[in-house]
Design a protein around this motif. Sequence first.
Motif, mmCIF file in Angstrom:
data_model
loop_
_atom_site.group_PDB
_atom_site.id
_atom_site.type_symbol
_atom_site.label_atom_id
_atom_site.label_comp_id
_atom_site.label_asym_id
_atom_site.label_seq_id
_atom_site.Cartn_x
_atom_site.Cartn_y
_atom_site.Cartn_z
ATOM 1 N N THR A 1 0.830 -1.211 0.000
ATOM 2 C CA THR A 1 0.000 0.000 0.000
ATOM 3 C C THR A 1 0.863 1.260 0.000
ATOM 4 O OG1 THR A 1 -0.306 -0.196 2.398
ATOM 5 C CG2 THR A 1 -2.056 -1.057 1.016
ATOM 6 N N VAL B 1 -5.313 -4.800 17.335
ATOM 7 C CA VAL B 1 -6.474 -3.987 17.736
ATOM 8 C C VAL B 1 -7.534 -4.857 18.414
ATOM 9 C CG1 VAL B 1 -6.183 -2.219 15.957
ATOM 10 C CG2 VAL B 1 -7.609 -4.211 15.459
ATOM 11 N N GLU C 1 -8.322 1.757 7.468
ATOM 12 C CA GLU C 1 -8.229 1.564 6.015
ATOM 13 C C GLU C 1 -7.492 0.254 5.738
ATOM 14 O OE1 GLU C 1 -5.941 4.630 4.105
ATOM 15 O OE2 GLU C 1 -6.226 3.750 2.116
ATOM 16 N N ASP D 1 -0.872 -0.548 15.103
ATOM 17 C CA ASP D 1 -0.682 -1.709 14.205
ATOM 18 C C ASP D 1 0.088 -2.774 14.974
ATOM 19 O OD1 ASP D 1 0.040 -3.452 11.845
ATOM 20 O OD2 ASP D 1 -0.748 -1.749 10.704
ATOM 21 N N GLY E 1 -4.611 -0.221 12.137
ATOM 22 C CA GLY E 1 -4.010 -0.940 11.009
ATOM 23 C C GLY E 1 -3.320 0.054 10.094
HETATM 24 C C1 LIG Z 1 -3.546 -3.670 3.845
HETATM 25 S S1 LIG Z 1 -2.540 -3.075 5.165
HETATM 26 C C2 LIG Z 1 -3.157 -1.424 5.247
HETATM 27 C C3 LIG Z 1 -2.157 -0.487 5.844
HETATM 28 C C4 LIG Z 1 -2.602 0.983 5.834
HETATM 29 N N1 LIG Z 1 -3.862 1.187 6.499
HETATM 30 C C5 LIG Z 1 -2.694 1.482 4.416
HETATM 31 O O1 LIG Z 1 -3.812 1.592 3.892
HETATM 32 O O2 LIG Z 1 -1.643 1.736 3.842
HETATM 33 C C6 LIG Z 1 -3.315 -3.862 6.573
HETATM 34 C C7 LIG Z 1 -2.676 -3.480 7.881
HETATM 35 O O3 LIG Z 1 -3.465 -4.016 8.940
HETATM 36 C C8 LIG Z 1 -2.574 -4.486 9.933
HETATM 37 N N2 LIG Z 1 -3.284 -5.468 10.762
HETATM 38 C C9 LIG Z 1 -3.820 -6.645 10.391
HETATM 39 N N3 LIG Z 1 -4.394 -7.257 11.449
HETATM 40 C C10 LIG Z 1 -4.225 -6.405 12.509
HETATM 41 C C11 LIG Z 1 -4.608 -6.465 13.876
HETATM 42 N N4 LIG Z 1 -5.281 -7.498 14.372
HETATM 43 N N5 LIG Z 1 -4.270 -5.431 14.670
HETATM 44 C C12 LIG Z 1 -3.584 -4.343 14.200
HETATM 45 N N6 LIG Z 1 -3.215 -4.241 12.900
HETATM 46 C C13 LIG Z 1 -3.520 -5.266 12.070
HETATM 47 C C14 LIG Z 1 -1.425 -5.086 9.138
HETATM 48 O O4 LIG Z 1 -0.259 -5.250 9.935
HETATM 49 C C15 LIG Z 1 -1.258 -4.039 8.049
HETATM 50 O O5 LIG Z 1 -0.389 -3.018 8.420
#
Ligand SMILES: C[S@@+](CC[C@H](N)C(=O)[O-])C[C@H]1O[C@@H](n2cnc3c(N)ncnc32)[C@H](O)[C@@H]1O
Length: 275
Positions: free
Chosen positions: A18, A136, A156, A111, A89
Amino acid sequence: MDAEKVHVPEERKSYLSTIYGKALDARAEHPILGDTYAEEAVSRIDFDFDKLAVGGDAAITLPFRAKLFDDWTREFLDAHPDATVLHLGCGLDTRVFRIDPPATVRWYDVDLADAIDLRRQLYPDRPGYEMIATSVADLKWLDAIPGDKPVLVVAEGLVQYLTVEDRDALFMRITEQFPSGEITFDAYGRATTAVLSFALRLARTGLRLYGPIKDGHEIEEHVPRLRLVSAVSFLTLPEMVPLLIHSKAQGWIYRRVLEHWEWYRRSMQHFRYEF
Ligand SMILES: C[S@@+](CC[C@H](N)C(=O)[O-])C[C@H]1O[C@@H](n2cnc3c(N)ncnc32)[C@H](O)[C@@H]1O
């Protein structure tokens, strides 16, 4: 930001794709988001980004996705300049630098530990800003957040990775802890969830997708304080569609079929709730 290279311990993290999409956009002649912070961060990460299947349409959709959440964030902070922002996230996203909120705003980027560790190496501190390394879904992290101000939640690219139980428990807790606020996130429809889940299994990523969302009202049933304010059909965004149509045939299929097809309109949606 200093120019030393930052090492990435594991490959193929979703947050690398991303941020790379946003960096590609920043290098384009006519950028959509123009995220120069993303470009700078990518130049400092010691990783072969060519290995990621990002480019072409993803370099259009990713900045559009981020821009929509930025617009909602600016609107909320204009109305509530002393708000709390929970950016869940966050990955390596540079929203806090793009928005540049006043120090009266408390902004938390949340995150998993590996993403936050990278962020700490890439980005400077700023007043009112904190990073939290946690899932989270482990709601204990919220104990340390004051619940005295209106809250904006920006999630997001996250909610599809949470089980329905974890997602609802998180939203319930937030709506109980804060006096008022908004929760914004994007989600896939049923077919998109099924197709992408299959692709993720084939690619042996270990990632799973959960909780497809139909029209967004189902969340109101699970989290009674929430009221749906907007459900935006992402793949039919009028300003984005022309950039994604590369041939006459594609344009014909879009206008005659896809645009009118409920399944397609709901395949990726951005939701905005208030309470
Ligand atoms: C597709 S990336 C999106 C990152 C950012 N929001 C962006 O749009 O550039 C998904 C993010 O969600 C985080 N993530 C997934 N499961 C999570 C959880 N249970 N708690 C916190 N973060 C989480 C991942 O580590 C990753 O950084």
